[in-house]
Scaffold this motif. Structure first.
Motif, short mmCIF file in Angstrom:
data_model
loop_
_atom_site.label_atom_id
_atom_site.label_comp_id
_atom_site.label_asym_id
_atom_site.label_seq_id
_atom_site.Cartn_x
_atom_site.Cartn_y
_atom_site.Cartn_z
N SER A 71 0.83 -1.20 0.00
CA SER A 71 0.00 0.00 0.00
C SER A 71 0.87 1.25 0.00
O SER A 71 2.06 1.22 0.33
N MET A 72 0.26 2.37 -0.38
CA MET A 72 0.99 3.64 -0.38
C MET A 72 1.03 4.21 1.03
O MET A 72 0.02 4.22 1.74
N VAL A 73 2.22 4.68 1.45
CA VAL A 73 2.39 5.23 2.79
C VAL A 73 3.08 6.59 2.69
O VAL A 73 3.68 6.93 1.67
N ASP A 74 2.99 7.35 3.77
CA ASP A 74 3.54 8.70 3.78
C ASP A 74 5.05 8.71 3.93
O ASP A 74 5.63 7.90 4.66
N GLY A 75 5.68 9.67 3.25
CA GLY A 75 7.07 9.98 3.47
C GLY A 75 7.18 11.10 4.49
O GLY A 75 6.18 11.57 5.05
N SER A 76 8.40 11.57 4.74
CA SER A 76 8.63 12.54 5.81
C SER A 76 7.83 13.84 5.66
O SER A 76 7.36 14.38 6.67
N PRO A 77 7.62 14.40 4.45
CA PRO A 77 6.83 15.64 4.38
C PRO A 77 5.41 15.48 4.92
O PRO A 77 4.94 16.30 5.71
N PHE A 78 4.73 14.42 4.51
CA PHE A 78 3.35 14.23 4.97
C PHE A 78 3.30 13.79 6.43
O PHE A 78 2.36 14.14 7.15
N LEU A 79 4.29 13.05 6.88
CA LEU A 79 4.34 12.69 8.29
C LEU A 79 4.46 13.94 9.15
O LEU A 79 3.82 14.06 10.21
N ALA A 80 5.30 14.88 8.72
CA ALA A 80 5.45 16.14 9.46
C ALA A 80 4.15 16.94 9.45
O ALA A 80 3.71 17.45 10.49
N LEU A 81 3.54 17.06 8.29
CA LEU A 81 2.29 17.82 8.19
C LEU A 81 1.20 17.22 9.08
O LEU A 81 0.50 17.94 9.80
N LYS A 82 1.07 15.90 9.05
CA LYS A 82 0.01 15.26 9.83
C LYS A 82 0.31 15.27 11.32
O LYS A 82 -0.60 15.39 12.14
N THR A 83 1.58 15.17 11.67
CA THR A 83 1.96 15.22 13.09
C THR A 83 1.61 16.57 13.69
O THR A 83 1.09 16.66 14.81
N LEU A 84 1.89 17.64 12.97
CA LEU A 84 1.55 18.98 13.46
C LEU A 84 0.04 19.20 13.49
O LEU A 84 -0.49 19.83 14.40
N GLU A 85 -0.65 18.66 12.50
CA GLU A 85 -2.11 18.78 12.46
C GLU A 85 -2.73 18.09 13.67
O GLU A 85 -3.63 18.64 14.33
N GLU A 86 -2.26 16.89 13.97
CA GLU A 86 -2.77 16.15 15.13
C GLU A 86 -2.39 16.85 16.43
O GLU A 86 -3.17 16.83 17.41
N ALA A 87 -1.21 17.47 16.46
CA ALA A 87 -0.75 18.13 17.69
C ALA A 87 -1.64 19.30 18.05
O ALA A 87 -1.91 19.55 19.24
N ILE A 88 -2.11 20.05 17.05
CA ILE A 88 -2.99 21.20 17.31
C ILE A 88 -4.26 20.74 18.03
O ILE A 88 -4.73 21.38 18.98
N VAL A 89 -4.79 19.60 17.62
CA VAL A 89 -5.97 19.05 18.29
C VAL A 89 -5.61 18.60 19.70
O VAL A 89 -6.32 18.91 20.67
N ARG A 90 -4.49 17.90 19.84
CA ARG A 90 -4.11 17.32 21.13
C ARG A 90 -3.86 18.37 22.21
O ARG A 90 -4.29 18.23 23.35
N VAL A 91 -3.14 19.45 21.85
CA VAL A 91 -2.78 20.45 22.87
C VAL A 91 -3.96 21.33 23.25
O VAL A 91 -3.85 22.14 24.19
N ASN A 92 -5.08 21.19 22.53
CA ASN A 92 -6.26 21.99 22.86
C ASN A 92 -7.37 21.18 23.54
O ASN A 92 -8.46 21.71 23.79
#
Length: 426
Positions: A71-92
């Motif tokens: 299957s297709m998986v994320d490389g480092s650019p998308f992992l970074a983007l998604k990690t920050l996106e999830e972090a915004i939800v988590r810290v709030n």
């Protein structure tokens, strides 16, 4: 991931390259570190905003094919983007006043086809609206894009520049240590996570003009004792000697005060080992990364090193003494519960010696800052190693108000450590 021209190629309309075991581990560690970086920053409830810059210097096309699932998986650019996106939800979570994370992403890739592939994938993702505003794709070599990126970072945040650089180049000849040095010289609060293809280098390193030119190109030549390479090979402790020498070279060339460095190799032996290097200005950053190494010690990849279990002197220890011929170096260490125990046991005798040699009390944070990068231990293991000395009355620990610490787990960064026994170490 950094592109090796005949291995990693992306082209719109064609399947992306396969993600090997090496890259899976690097992605896992990097993602874990980004999460912890943000969580630690927001530990204090009054902090409401984080300005961050994330630079992926060898971004590739952003997608891979998983070797096991297809299957297709994320490389480092998308992992970074998604990690920050999830972090915004988590810290709030359970917050009345919203916290914000203002992160600018810089994805640098020298291959035009790979850059086009990455841009195409971003345009067809939920991050499309950020392309050109907070997401910047650069079709260039990293060292050529870096000066402009540094200027943008300083312009956006003139006082404090929090920036994380991911430099996942493939070959050791691509390690941009000149660029790394400029990062630490020009930015106030940078961190660099880079890979170093040590296995290839240690097999071929020799005192030849071609090799010295290659090392000069990445700013390491002046940090290596070239006239002693053959001597090292003749000792039977080649891995220990060259690892200590190259570790010292990388740290010196980068200009970073703190470094974490370990081999990562596949347990099945079907992938070449490499170094994962983390460089930072602050000890706490190094400590977080060290704890991640220990946490992943039992994963499918092996984390290991050839350095001492306690405090080691980064660099070839016979280097300062011309003509020294006796060598006492460590065997290969794989991170495990057993090596952690041996590390703590060794430190329990070495830390009191260090405190004794300071000829006076030392603040715990100063101990970590001065010696923390010279051990595979994190602050947790260093605290645990102090317990024996505390129990025996060899070391006394007191807080800012004079309160005595009897449990090492309760030691705070500003606590004072004092050597209390008078006997000399032998």
């Amino acid at each position: 991931m950094g592109t090796q021209e005949d291995k990693y190629q992306w082209q719109i309309g064609s399947p992306p390259p396969s993600l090997d075991e090496h890259s899976q581990t690097k992605h896992k560690i990097t993602t874990t570190y980004l999460k912890q970086y943000i969580d630690i920053y927001f530990q204090r409830v009054q902090i409401e905003r984080l300005d961050l810059h994330l630079v992926d210097g060898f971004a590739g096309g952003g997608k891979y094919i998983d070797l096991h699932t297809g299957s297709m998986v994320d490389g480092s650019p998308f992992l970074a983007l998604k990690t920050l996106e999830e972090a915004i939800v988590r810290v709030n979570i359970e917050r009345k006043k919203t916290r914000t994370i203002n992160c600018n992403f810089y994805f640098v890739e020298k291959s035009l086809e790979s850059t086009n592939y990455l841009t195409h994938e971003i345009k067809n993702s939920t991050f499309n609206s950020a392309l050109g505003s907070t997401i910047h794709c650069h079709n260039n070599e990293f060292h050529r894009s870096l000066p402009g990126i540094i200027k943008q970072i300083i312009r956006k945040n003139p006082r404090t520049q929090r920036a994380i650089f991911l430099l996942d180049q493939y070959a050791y000849k691509d390690v941009p240590l000149n660029s790394v040095a400029s990062i630490f010289n020009e930015l106030t609060d940078p961190e660099v996570i880079l890979t170093f293809n040590y296995d290839s280098l240690q097999r071929y390193i020799s005192n030849t003009q071609n090799m010295r030119t290659s090392m000069r190109n990445i700013n390491l030549e002046s940090h290596i004792a070239w006239d002693r390479i053959q001597e090292w090979k003749d000792t039977g402790h080649w891995h220990s000697l060259i690892q200590e020498q190259l570790a010292a070279a990388i740290k010196a060339a980068s200009g970073a005060p703190h470094m974490t460095l370990f081999f990562i190799s596949g347990k099945r032996g079907d992938s070449s080992p490499y170094w994962l290097v983390h460089l930072s200005k602050k000890y706490i950053a190094r400590d977080v990364m060290m704890k991640i190494h220990w946490d992943h010690a039992n994963d499918t990849m092996e984390f290991s090193h050839y350095l001492n279990e306690g405090f080691f002197q980064i660099g070839y220890r016979a280097y300062e003494t011309p003509g020294q011929s006796s060598f006492e170096f460590s065997d290969h260490k794989i991170l495990s519960d057993e090596t952690k125990k041996r590390c703590i046991d060794k430190l329990s005798t070495e830390i009191p010696k260090i405190i004794y040699d300071t000829s006076g009390p030392i603040i715990f944070s100063d101990l970590l800052d001065q010696y923390g990068s010279l051990t595979p231990a994190s602050s947790s293991e260093i605290k645990e190693a102090l317990q024996t000395a505390i129990d025996q009355g060899e070391i006394e620990v007191r807080g800012c108000k004079g309160e005595r610490r009897c449990k090492s787990t309760r030691i705070n960064n500003k606590d004072t450590l004092t050597y209390k026994q008078s006997q000399l170490f032998i």
